[in-house]
Design a protein around this motif. Sequence first.
Motif, PDB file in Angstrom:
ATOM      1  N   ALA A   1      -6.802 -16.734  60.732  1.00 11.25           N
ATOM      2  CA  ALA A   1      -7.646 -17.890  60.435  1.00 11.25           C
ATOM      3  C   ALA A   1      -8.846 -17.988  61.371  1.00 11.25           C
ATOM      4  O   ALA A   1      -9.629 -18.930  61.284  1.00 11.25           O
ATOM      5  N   GLY A   2      -8.957 -17.030  62.316  1.00 18.00           N
ATOM      6  CA  GLY A   2     -10.116 -16.999  63.197  1.00 18.00           C
ATOM      7  C   GLY A   2      -9.874 -17.461  64.607  1.00 18.00           C
ATOM      8  O   GLY A   2     -10.806 -17.481  65.419  1.00 18.00           O
ATOM      9  N   ALA A   3      -8.637 -17.837  64.939  1.00 19.38           N
ATOM     10  CA  ALA A   3      -8.347 -18.266  66.309  1.00 19.38           C
ATOM     11  C   ALA A   3      -8.428 -17.069  67.247  1.00 19.38           C
ATOM     12  O   ALA A   3      -7.969 -15.972  66.906  1.00 19.38           O
ATOM     13  N   PRO A   4      -8.993 -17.245  68.441  1.00 17.34           N
ATOM     14  CA  PRO A   4      -9.095 -16.126  69.387  1.00 17.34           C
ATOM     15  C   PRO A   4      -7.717 -15.722  69.900  1.00 17.34           C
ATOM     16  O   PRO A   4      -6.976 -16.551  70.425  1.00 17.34           O
ATOM     17  N   ALA A   5      -7.364 -14.452  69.717  1.00 21.67           N
ATOM     18  CA  ALA A   5      -5.999 -14.007  69.969  1.00 21.67           C
ATOM     19  C   ALA A   5      -5.939 -12.997  71.106  1.00 21.67           C
ATOM     20  O   ALA A   5      -6.923 -12.347  71.447  1.00 21.67           O
ATOM     21  N   ILE A   6      -4.743 -12.860  71.669  1.00 21.52           N
ATOM     22  CA  ILE A   6      -4.442 -11.829  72.666  1.00 21.52           C
ATOM     23  C   ILE A   6      -3.828 -10.641  71.927  1.00 21.52           C
ATOM     24  O   ILE A   6      -2.966 -10.833  71.059  1.00 21.52           O
ATOM     25  N   PRO A   7      -4.231  -9.404  72.208  1.00 18.36           N
ATOM     26  CA  PRO A   7      -3.628  -8.242  71.530  1.00 18.36           C
ATOM     27  C   PRO A   7      -2.110  -8.250  71.688  1.00 18.36           C
ATOM     28  O   PRO A   7      -1.592  -8.432  72.788  1.00 18.36           O
ATOM     29  N   THR A   8      -1.409  -8.064  70.577  1.00 16.34           N
ATOM     30  CA  THR A   8       0.052  -8.217  70.578  1.00 16.34           C
ATOM     31  C   THR A   8       0.692  -7.225  69.628  1.00 16.34           C
ATOM     32  O   THR A   8       0.171  -6.976  68.535  1.00 16.34           O
ATOM     33  N   LEU A   9       1.832  -6.673  70.027  1.00 13.16           N
ATOM     34  CA  LEU A   9       2.709  -5.911  69.136  1.00 13.16           C
ATOM     35  C   LEU A   9       3.934  -6.761  68.849  1.00 13.16           C
ATOM     36  O   LEU A   9       4.354  -7.567  69.683  1.00 13.16           O
ATOM     37  N   TRP A  10       4.569  -6.564  67.669  1.00 17.60           N
ATOM     38  CA  TRP A  10       5.632  -7.448  67.210  1.00 17.60           C
ATOM     39  C   TRP A  10       6.907  -6.686  66.837  1.00 17.60           C
ATOM     40  O   TRP A  10       7.402  -6.801  65.721  1.00 17.60           O
ATOM     41  N   PRO A  11       7.509  -5.933  67.745  1.00 20.41           N
ATOM     42  CA  PRO A  11       8.732  -5.199  67.407  1.00 20.41           C
ATOM     43  C   PRO A  11       9.925  -6.142  67.237  1.00 20.41           C
ATOM     44  O   PRO A  11      10.031  -7.152  67.925  1.00 20.41           O
ATOM     45  N   ASP A  12      10.824  -5.771  66.322  1.00 21.34           N
ATOM     46  CA  ASP A  12      12.004  -6.614  66.098  1.00 21.34           C
ATOM     47  C   ASP A  12      12.990  -6.533  67.260  1.00 21.34           C
ATOM     48  O   ASP A  12      13.632  -7.522  67.613  1.00 21.34           O
ATOM     49  N   ASP A  13      13.140  -5.362  67.840  1.00 23.49           N
ATOM     50  CA  ASP A  13      14.047  -5.181  68.987  1.00 23.49           C
ATOM     51  C   ASP A  13      13.563  -3.965  69.764  1.00 23.49           C
ATOM     52  O   ASP A  13      14.068  -2.857  69.579  1.00 23.49           O
ATOM     53  N   PRO A  14      12.556  -4.151  70.634  1.00 23.83           N
ATOM     54  CA  PRO A  14      11.925  -2.996  71.265  1.00 23.83           C
ATOM     55  C   PRO A  14      12.874  -2.195  72.146  1.00 23.83           C
ATOM     56  O   PRO A  14      13.757  -2.746  72.795  1.00 23.83           O
TER      57      PRO A  14
END
Length: 294
Positions: A113-126
């Motif tokens: 939606a345009g909010a400024p974000a931090i780079p992120t990965l989304w693993p289920d169980d790293p």
Amino acid sequence: MTRIGFLACQGTLPGSPVRRADAHEHDCQVEALRAGFDPAGLELVELDWRAPLEAFAGLPLVLLGTVWDYQDHEAAFLTRLEQLAALGITVCNPANMVRWNIDKSYLRDLAAAGAPAIPTLWPDDPTGTDIAAAFDHFGCDDLVIKRRVGAGAEGQLRFTRETAPPADWRYGSRAMVQPFLPEIVADGETSFLFVDGQFSHAVRKTAAPGDYRIQSIYGGQERAVMPPPEDIAAAKSVVEAVPGETPLYARVDMIRQEGALAVMEVELIEPYLYPRQGPRLGEMLAQAVLRRLG
């Protein structure tokens, strides 16, 4: 007096034998709300969210308050909110908003939606292999791993390339992986508090020497700040990007990354609202509750 529920848990309720070390924040928040609620004809009633449904009889509205163990009981907590709503009780914030906000993957929606974000990965169980790959993905030497359903930095881990876990290590839950931002130590995090979409106050939170976690239970400190109008507008735009109705309360946690604000979290479930730094918080919430009651 109209009775309004303030949901808590055994870790925060006064007199509990298993009260948390930071439960004084519950006391502070309740005291501030009562100061605004009493003159408005509202009686704040503290309740364990697991109490029998009969305990909620006659309450037209409940606040989620200090339910600071919900992250370990996600399904039961969501079911309880839906049960309360089925009884005709207005739940603030409502179950559909909580369901969206309970997993931090909502940050992807805000970024879209345009909010400024931090780079992120989304693993289920790293695994340790995933962590090694994340260093290369971000091009960094320092990572933070957080629970996607979590609160208060519980389960949060920090790894450098030198301290990375072995390949067969597993985190054990849904996670988000981010590069560690040194700004959290150098500048801290700013929380912007909103009631019914209107700015209330802001707090700068900094970590104790030798730590990076800014929560009070780890020795973090907070102080009132007055951000410039453009920062308040940036935080308000994040609240406006939350799907559905305007939240009764919202706390937008932001960090300045390379000179620009970025969203750390948007707390819509049970955030501490820093009442000591917001002298109008109780009054603003009381008026917002009255509007909800019609």
